[in-house]
Write a protein that holds these residues in place. Sequence first.
Motif, short mmCIF file in Angstrom:
data_model
loop_
_atom_site.label_atom_id
_atom_site.label_comp_id
_atom_site.label_asym_id
_atom_site.label_seq_id
_atom_site.Cartn_x
_atom_site.Cartn_y
_atom_site.Cartn_z
N GLY A 189 -11.06 13.05 -3.69
CA GLY A 189 -12.09 13.52 -4.59
C GLY A 189 -13.34 12.68 -4.45
N GLU A 190 -14.49 13.27 -4.68
CA GLU A 190 -15.75 12.54 -4.54
C GLU A 190 -16.12 11.91 -5.89
OE1 GLU A 190 -18.77 14.84 -2.70
OE2 GLU A 190 -17.46 15.58 -1.11
N PHE A 191 -16.27 10.58 -5.89
CA PHE A 191 -16.47 9.85 -7.14
C PHE A 191 -17.79 9.08 -7.10
CE2 PHE A 191 -11.94 10.51 -6.72
CZ PHE A 191 -11.57 10.89 -8.00
N THR A 192 -18.22 8.65 -8.28
CA THR A 192 -19.45 7.87 -8.40
C THR A 192 -19.23 6.72 -9.38
OG1 THR A 192 -20.26 9.27 -10.21
CG2 THR A 192 -20.92 9.87 -7.97
N GLY A 193 -20.13 5.75 -9.34
CA GLY A 193 -20.10 4.66 -10.31
C GLY A 193 -18.82 3.85 -10.28
N ASP A 194 -18.31 3.53 -11.47
CA ASP A 194 -17.11 2.69 -11.58
C ASP A 194 -15.84 3.39 -11.11
OD1 ASP A 194 -18.67 0.68 -12.61
OD2 ASP A 194 -18.22 1.15 -14.72
N ASP A 195 -15.90 4.70 -10.89
CA ASP A 195 -14.72 5.44 -10.46
C ASP A 195 -14.50 5.40 -8.95
OD1 ASP A 195 -14.05 6.24 -13.05
OD2 ASP A 195 -15.38 7.98 -12.96
N ILE A 196 -15.45 4.83 -8.21
CA ILE A 196 -15.31 4.76 -6.76
C ILE A 196 -14.16 3.82 -6.39
CG2 ILE A 196 -16.41 4.05 -4.61
CD1 ILE A 196 -19.09 4.78 -5.91
N ASP A 197 -13.29 4.29 -5.51
CA ASP A 197 -12.22 3.44 -4.95
C ASP A 197 -12.68 2.98 -3.58
OD1 ASP A 197 -9.97 3.92 -6.99
OD2 ASP A 197 -10.58 5.96 -6.46
N ARG A 198 -12.49 1.68 -3.31
CA ARG A 198 -13.00 1.15 -2.04
C ARG A 198 -12.16 -0.06 -1.64
NH1 ARG A 198 -18.54 1.04 -2.99
NH2 ARG A 198 -18.95 2.88 -1.70
N PHE A 199 -11.68 -0.07 -0.38
CA PHE A 199 -10.82 -1.16 0.08
C PHE A 199 -10.64 -1.10 1.59
CE2 PHE A 199 -8.28 2.42 -1.49
CZ PHE A 199 -7.64 2.82 -0.33
N LYS A 200 -10.06 -2.16 2.14
CA LYS A 200 -9.59 -2.18 3.53
C LYS A 200 -8.06 -2.19 3.51
CE LYS A 200 -13.67 -4.55 5.31
NZ LYS A 200 -14.22 -5.79 5.90
N ILE A 201 -7.47 -1.79 4.63
CA ILE A 201 -6.01 -1.77 4.75
C ILE A 201 -5.58 -2.99 5.56
CG2 ILE A 201 -3.99 -0.48 5.48
CD1 ILE A 201 -5.57 2.07 5.24
N THR A 202 -4.77 -3.84 4.94
CA THR A 202 -4.38 -5.11 5.53
C THR A 202 -3.08 -5.03 6.31
OG1 THR A 202 -5.50 -6.29 3.74
CG2 THR A 202 -3.86 -7.52 4.99
N ALA A 203 -2.11 -4.25 5.81
CA ALA A 203 -0.79 -4.21 6.44
C ALA A 203 -0.09 -2.92 6.05
CB ALA A 203 0.05 -5.41 6.03
N ILE A 204 0.90 -2.54 6.87
CA ILE A 204 1.75 -1.40 6.56
C ILE A 204 3.19 -1.79 6.87
CG2 ILE A 204 1.44 -0.34 8.85
CD1 ILE A 204 1.58 2.41 7.39
N SER A 205 4.12 -1.35 6.01
CA SER A 205 5.54 -1.68 6.18
C SER A 205 6.37 -0.41 6.26
CB SER A 205 6.03 -2.55 5.01
OG SER A 205 5.30 -3.76 4.92
N ALA A 206 7.42 -0.46 7.08
CA ALA A 206 8.32 0.68 7.23
C ALA A 206 9.66 0.20 7.75
CB ALA A 206 7.73 1.72 8.18
N THR A 207 10.69 0.98 7.49
CA THR A 207 12.03 0.69 7.98
C THR A 207 12.40 1.69 9.07
OG1 THR A 207 12.70 -0.16 5.82
CG2 THR A 207 14.46 0.45 7.36
N PRO A 208 12.55 1.26 10.32
CA PRO A 208 12.95 2.18 11.38
C PRO A 208 14.36 2.72 11.12
CG PRO A 208 12.05 0.15 12.29
CD PRO A 208 12.27 -0.09 10.83
N LEU A 209 14.54 4.01 11.34
CA LEU A 209 15.85 4.63 11.14
C LEU A 209 16.61 4.78 12.44
CD1 LEU A 209 14.93 7.37 8.53
CD2 LEU A 209 15.63 5.00 8.17
N THR A 210 15.93 4.63 13.57
CA THR A 210 16.56 4.67 14.88
C THR A 210 16.76 3.25 15.36
OG1 THR A 210 15.46 6.75 15.39
CG2 THR A 210 16.39 5.52 17.25
N PRO A 211 18.00 2.83 15.68
CA PRO A 211 18.21 1.45 16.14
C PRO A 211 17.33 1.12 17.33
CG PRO A 211 20.31 2.55 15.74
CD PRO A 211 19.24 3.61 15.65
N VAL A 212 16.70 -0.03 17.29
CA VAL A 212 15.84 -0.49 18.39
C VAL A 212 16.59 -1.54 19.18
CG1 VAL A 212 13.65 -1.56 19.00
CG2 VAL A 212 13.79 -0.04 17.01
N PRO A 213 16.83 -1.34 20.49
CA PRO A 213 17.58 -2.32 21.28
C PRO A 213 16.92 -3.68 21.27
CG PRO A 213 17.26 -0.27 22.50
CD PRO A 213 16.39 -0.20 21.29
N GLU A 214 17.71 -4.72 21.01
CA GLU A 214 17.20 -6.07 21.09
C GLU A 214 17.05 -6.48 22.56
OE1 GLU A 214 16.20 -7.98 18.73
OE2 GLU A 214 16.76 -6.69 17.06
#
Length: 234
Positions: A189-214
């Motif tokens: 949604g398009e916002f103005t004033g104090d309703d504006i959301d603003r940030f950078k993305i620092t990290a993302i986390s996930a759990t692989p469901l397919t075994p990854v060979p060591e």
Amino acid sequence: MKAVAALAAGLLAVACLPASAQSLTWNLTGSAGILDAGDKLIFTKNNVTVTADAWGYTRGSSDNALEAAALGQWNVGMGVVSGTEDPAGVDHQLDNEGPDEWVLFMFSTSVQVTGVTIDPYGVYDRDVTYWVGNVSSNLDLTGKTYADLAALGFGSEIASFSTASESARTVSITSPGGVNAILFGAKRGEFTGDDIDRFKITAISATPLTPVPEPACALLGSLGAFSLLFKRRR
């Protein structure tokens, strides 16, 4: 040689026992600066690759469809510059001041996405919107609307709310198992004033469901194959 083959087989069996699912976190900070629109950044952790690119809901005179935007990377995290935004100002963050901005994360294997960490550059609201799904590896969002996302393999739109702050926030992601993508950004949604959301993305986390060979498993597998080949030649 029989002893060597037996030892290799034993080590292979131990090293390659199925491991329990383990959550991985990809650090998205860096110093790439602002890329060209459509360019991607690639991150690898434990042989699982995450590819990120940027999109803006900026196509057409009414901002009514998605088109490629410029992804940026700094020591705080990743941001997006779309449309006519000024990359020298606060607009290099993901925001919803005017057209919406998104980062599409694509995983190289099936995962359950568990969290995304965001960090505002300044004091801003930190509400987010995202979709997770199982989509084509060649997904192109150009010209697509929000209504098209379900047909592309994404699930329902999910919003997560917070308060204005300059502190980092880790967003817990509601995700079924067996997905390979998340489209993530400031609250839709398009916002103005104090309703504006603003940030950078620092990290993302996930759990692989397919075994990854060591790596050790792959090495011992090669040793076992070599031992068997040597034995046959004798």
